[in-house]
Design an enzyme around this catalytic site. Structure first.
Site, PDB file in Angstrom:
ATOM      1  N   HIS A   1      28.128  15.435 -23.034  1.00 26.66           N
ATOM      2  CA  HIS A   1      29.205  16.196 -23.690  1.00 26.66           C
ATOM      3  C   HIS A   1      29.189  17.614 -23.132  1.00 26.66           C
ATOM      4  CE1 HIS A   1      26.510  18.386 -26.378  1.00 26.66           C
ATOM      5  NE2 HIS A   1      25.987  17.263 -26.814  1.00 26.66           N
TER       6      HIS A   1
ATOM      7  N   HIS B   1      25.992  19.651 -22.453  1.00 28.76           N
ATOM      8  CA  HIS B   1      25.199  19.320 -21.256  1.00 28.76           C
ATOM      9  C   HIS B   1      25.844  19.905 -20.004  1.00 28.76           C
ATOM     10  CE1 HIS B   1      24.618  15.711 -23.996  1.00 28.76           C
ATOM     11  NE2 HIS B   1      23.496  16.408 -24.078  1.00 28.76           N
TER      12      HIS B   1
ATOM     13  N   CYS C   1      10.212  14.414 -36.063  1.00 30.40           N
ATOM     14  CA  CYS C   1      11.647  14.095 -35.969  1.00 30.40           C
ATOM     15  C   CYS C   1      11.842  13.161 -34.781  1.00 30.40           C
ATOM     16  CB  CYS C   1      12.497  15.358 -35.791  1.00 30.40           C
ATOM     17  SG  CYS C   1      14.218  14.933 -35.408  1.00 30.40           S
TER      18      CYS C   1
ATOM     19  N   CYS D   1      14.402  14.590 -32.170  1.00 35.26           N
ATOM     20  CA  CYS D   1      13.894  15.682 -31.322  1.00 35.26           C
ATOM     21  C   CYS D   1      12.700  15.194 -30.507  1.00 35.26           C
ATOM     22  CB  CYS D   1      13.356  16.853 -32.135  1.00 35.26           C
ATOM     23  SG  CYS D   1      14.534  17.811 -33.046  1.00 35.26           S
TER      24      CYS D   1
ATOM     25  N   CYS E   1      14.919  17.739 -40.688  1.00 35.75           N
ATOM     26  CA  CYS E   1      14.922  18.404 -39.384  1.00 35.75           C
ATOM     27  C   CYS E   1      16.041  19.440 -39.373  1.00 35.75           C
ATOM     28  CB  CYS E   1      15.141  17.388 -38.271  1.00 35.75           C
ATOM     29  SG  CYS E   1      15.541  18.192 -36.711  1.00 35.75           S
TER      30      CYS E   1
ATOM     31  N   HIS F   1      18.728  18.343 -36.620  1.00 38.63           N
ATOM     32  CA  HIS F   1      19.521  17.126 -36.832  1.00 38.63           C
ATOM     33  C   HIS F   1      19.937  16.900 -38.278  1.00 38.63           C
ATOM     34  CE1 HIS F   1      17.671  16.375 -32.882  1.00 38.63           C
ATOM     35  NE2 HIS F   1      18.831  15.832 -32.639  1.00 38.63           N
TER      36      HIS F   1
ATOM     37  N   LYS G   1      26.414  23.513 -34.064  1.00 37.72           N
ATOM     38  CA  LYS G   1      26.111  23.140 -32.694  1.00 37.72           C
ATOM     39  C   LYS G   1      26.882  21.867 -32.361  1.00 37.72           C
ATOM     40  CE  LYS G   1      22.460  21.452 -29.671  1.00 37.72           C
ATOM     41  NZ  LYS G   1      21.302  20.585 -29.596  1.00 37.72           N
TER      42      LYS G   1
ATOM     43  N   LYS H   1      26.133  15.212 -30.273  1.00 40.42           N
ATOM     44  CA  LYS H   1      26.514  13.822 -30.487  1.00 40.42           C
ATOM     45  C   LYS H   1      26.201  13.390 -31.920  1.00 40.42           C
ATOM     46  CE  LYS H   1      28.026   9.954 -29.131  1.00 40.42           C
ATOM     47  NZ  LYS H   1      27.888   8.723 -28.894  1.00 40.42           N
TER      48      LYS H   1
HETATM   49  N1  MSP Z   1      15.518  16.136 -22.666  1.00 42.43           N
HETATM   50  C1  MSP Z   1      15.389  17.407 -23.267  1.00 42.43           C
HETATM   51  C2  MSP Z   1      15.081  18.482 -22.237  1.00 42.43           C
HETATM   52  C3  MSP Z   1      13.870  18.220 -21.393  1.00 42.43           C
HETATM   53  S1  MSP Z   1      13.660  19.447 -20.188  1.00 42.43           S
HETATM   54  C4  MSP Z   1      12.174  19.174 -19.561  1.00 42.43           C
HETATM   55  C5  MSP Z   1      16.675  17.778 -23.985  1.00 42.43           C
HETATM   56  N2  MSP Z   1      17.774  17.114 -23.628  1.00 42.43           N
HETATM   57  S2  MSP Z   1      19.216  17.285 -24.290  1.00 42.43           S
HETATM   58  O1  MSP Z   1      20.055  16.366 -23.572  1.00 42.43           O
HETATM   59  O2  MSP Z   1      19.144  17.120 -25.695  1.00 42.43           O
HETATM   60  O3  MSP Z   1      19.654  18.757 -24.070  1.00 42.43           O
HETATM   61  C6  MSP Z   1      19.709  19.301 -22.796  1.00 42.43           C
HETATM   62  C7  MSP Z   1      20.275  20.699 -22.791  1.00 42.43           C
HETATM   63  O4  MSP Z   1      21.607  20.691 -23.270  1.00 42.43           O
HETATM   64  C8  MSP Z   1      19.485  21.667 -23.675  1.00 42.43           C
HETATM   65  O5  MSP Z   1      19.270  22.876 -22.964  1.00 42.43           O
HETATM   66  C9  MSP Z   1      20.404  21.918 -24.820  1.00 42.43           C
HETATM   67  O6  MSP Z   1      20.245  23.206 -25.343  1.00 42.43           O
HETATM   68  C10 MSP Z   1      21.751  21.800 -24.118  1.00 42.43           C
HETATM   69  N3  MSP Z   1      22.785  21.566 -25.111  1.00 42.43           N
HETATM   70  C11 MSP Z   1      23.033  20.454 -25.846  1.00 42.43           C
HETATM   71  N4  MSP Z   1      24.017  20.744 -26.732  1.00 42.43           N
HETATM   72  C12 MSP Z   1      24.407  22.029 -26.587  1.00 42.43           C
HETATM   73  C13 MSP Z   1      25.431  22.812 -27.099  1.00 42.43           C
HETATM   74  N5  MSP Z   1      26.224  22.396 -28.060  1.00 42.43           N
HETATM   75  N6  MSP Z   1      25.620  24.046 -26.561  1.00 42.43           N
HETATM   76  C14 MSP Z   1      24.898  24.495 -25.484  1.00 42.43           C
HETATM   77  N7  MSP Z   1      23.937  23.769 -24.973  1.00 42.43           N
HETATM   78  C15 MSP Z   1      23.513  22.644 -25.650  1.00 42.43           C
HETATM   79  O7  MSP Z   1      16.647  18.659 -24.820  1.00 42.43           O
END
Ligand code: MSP
Length: 499
Positions: free
Chosen positions: A17, A20, A125, A128, A143, A146, A295, A298
């Site tokens: 999304h 990411h 969690c 997480c 959490c 979440h 935030k 998903k």
């Molecule tokens: N797999 C772990 C990271 C491991 S790194 C060794 C993880 N993955 S994640 O898919 O949940 O998130 C990846 C990145 O996307 C994180 O930096 C997270 O902050 C960012 N984002 C996910 N949703 C977000 C927003 N709504 N806004 C900005 N960034 C966010 O965590």
């Protein structure tokens, strides 16, 4: 000089999304900028594929964890060219080469005496994949990320002696005031460390979807230890037949979101210390994109689909919006209405129109040839030092501030058009020189801002530079007056058409 930048690796229990895309676009902007500076750049992104959340999601969908990982990892991998990310490699933590390297490094940590066996009990969690410390547990043992109930877990695990690294971490923070940026995040990390570090569980016994612990095959490593190591392991196999570790480790910059601060600013440096490896130079922590004040995620269901946005506005518009709308490092709201306003008001009107008007005037008044001339001194003075300022800001990953510096100049050029009114000058044969200066200054101004905007708007910048007849992207040429007259311009379609 080398520059190694990373994004977090993305969980494959969900599909991509905008959140990411955000981390990746930010890293890409920096990677492209450093390439423009002539540096040797390595830009890494990828997927984090082990751990309980993946097993749970796979069960729900009636597939194996590997099948789910393959399917969703592909979606992240496909996102990269779609958002114009120029990553040099895409790592998957299920890659056997990563697995082998994780085992090698963690074995070293074990051999160095930083691991022991013990019993873990605490709030966990599953989403997480994180055991929460007392201060991290939300109301009714939920959490805070979440908003879901935490599980009480008890198991025999291997533990990493994190507590033994407290002093060394404090010393590192004292010596490297830029280790974590922005400053508020540095303070957050250091206060977490000063608050006292507890040892952390390094492995899981009730899970098989992970990297096996080499000295105890009944356990797999806790997914975070496997995941963090991606930044290091990738270098050893990203380029066939080569090991890039010497050239690029330690990383110049890890870009991360604020939810994964503890892992990157406490666990990760401690792990590297335990393995006798050098620490990354900097960690930059960005905020969240919010929708309706929460935030975007998903699990909360409030996501803005980046693919839909790109369908409508284009990839560059998405990249621009991400860097522009929310001050990089802070939280901020995004919305479709916000996209529309920035697209129309800034990209189409301020930048796109400036370019098309100017090109049309050169075509009409000067037969498509950029006149030779000195730049207007007032505008030249206002562009003076611009590239240096942008470099300075981007050295601190201040994407929004750097973009704003550039945009101020676009606005200035628009005012310059109005002040000079070239259409009036064109009617007066005695104003030929002034018209030359005006058109030359405008073309040069547009060229300079476009070179500087390249990391943000890779497609548009290439199109526009080619229309200007000057395709060089080198930052050394991002000076007003560095381009001589004489180029032939070719006005084309609007850069940002009406949607
Ligand atoms: N797999 C772990 C990271 C491991 S790194 C060794 C993880 N993955 S994640 O898919 O949940 O998130 C990846 C990145 O996307 C994180 O930096 C997270 O902050 C960012 N984002 C996910 N949703 C977000 C927003 N709504 N806004 C900005 N960034 C966010 O965590």
């Amino acid at each position: 000089m080398s520059f190694y930048v990373t994004t977090p690796i993305y969980y494959v229990n969900a599909v991509p999304h905008l959140g990411h895309a955000y981390s990746t676009i930010a890293a890409d902007i920096l990677a492209r900028h450093h390439r423009q500076r002539g540096e040797d750049v390595f830009f890494l992104t990828g997927t984090d594929e082990h751990g309980e959340p993946v097993v749970q999601a796979a069960e729900r969908e009636g597939v194996t964890p590997k099948e789910l990982a393959d399917r969703n990892s592909r979606r992240f991998e496909e996102l990269m060219p779609r958002i114009d990310a120029s990553n040099d490699f895409f790592i998957r933590t299920t890659d056997p080469r990563h697995v082998a390297k994780v085992q090698e490094v963690l074995q070293r940590i074990y051999d160095n005496g930083h691991v022991y066996s013990g019993t873990y009990e605490g709030w966990y969690c599953p989403a997480c994949a994180d055991f929460k410390t007392d201060v991290e547990v939300g109301p009714d043992n939920s959490c805070p990320v979440h908003k879901a109930p935490l599980d009480w877990h008890k198991e025999e695990n291997w533990f990493f002696r994190l507590s033994a690294f407290q002093e060394r971490l404090e010393a590192h923070y004292a010596q490297q005031p830029d280790f974590v940026m922005p400053r508020t995040r540095f303070n957050e990390a250091i206060s977490f460390i000063r608050g006292g570090l507890q040892d952390v569980s390094l492995s899981r016994s009730q899970l098989t979807w992970g990297v096996p612990v080499p000295w105890d095959q009944s356990q797999v490593f806790y997914v975070w230890f496997d995941a963090l190591l991606n930044y290091y392991t990738a270098l050893s196999f990203a380029r066939p037949g080569e090991d890039l570790t010497e050239q690029f480790w330690p990383a110049s910059l890890h870009l991360i979101g604020k939810d994964i601060l503890k892992f990157h600013t406490v666990f990760w440096p401690a792990m590297l210390m335990a393995a006798d490896l050098p620490l990354p130079q900097r960690v930059f922590v960005h905020g969240f994109l919010l929708m309706d004040g929460e935030k975007m995620s998903k699990s909360l269901g409030n996501v803005l689909d980046p693919f839909e946005v790109m369908e409508r506005f284009g990839t560059d518009a998405l990249r621009y919006y991400c860097a522009r709308e929310v001050n990089f490092g802070q939280d901020g709201s995004v919305s479709t209405a916000g996209f529309e306003a920035r697209y129309e008001g800034e990209l189409a009107n301020e930048y796109g129109n400036l370019a098309s008007r100017t090109l049309a005037m050169v075509a009409r008044y000067r037969d498509s040839v950029v006149p030779d001339g000195e730049p207007d001194p007032t505008i030249a003075a206002e562009f003076d030092g611009l590239a240096e300022r942008v470099c300075e800001l981007l050295d601190r990953a201040e994407l929004t501030a750097a973009l704003d510096e550039i945009w101020q100049r676009i606005r200035r050029l628009n005012r310059f058009v109005e002040e000079r009114a070239p259409w009036k000058l064109a009617k007066d044969p005695s104003s030929g020189d002034e018209l030359d200066i005006t058109l030359y200054t405008l073309i040069e101004g547009i060229r300079v801002v476009t070179v500087l905007l390249h990391p943000y708007l890779p497609e548009t910048s290439k199109k526009l530079l080619s229309a200007l007849g000057r395709e060089g992207l080198d930052l050394a040429d991002a000076r007003l007056g560095a381009g001589a007259g004489g180029a032939t311009v070719t006005p084309g379609d609007p850069l940002f058409p009406k949607t």
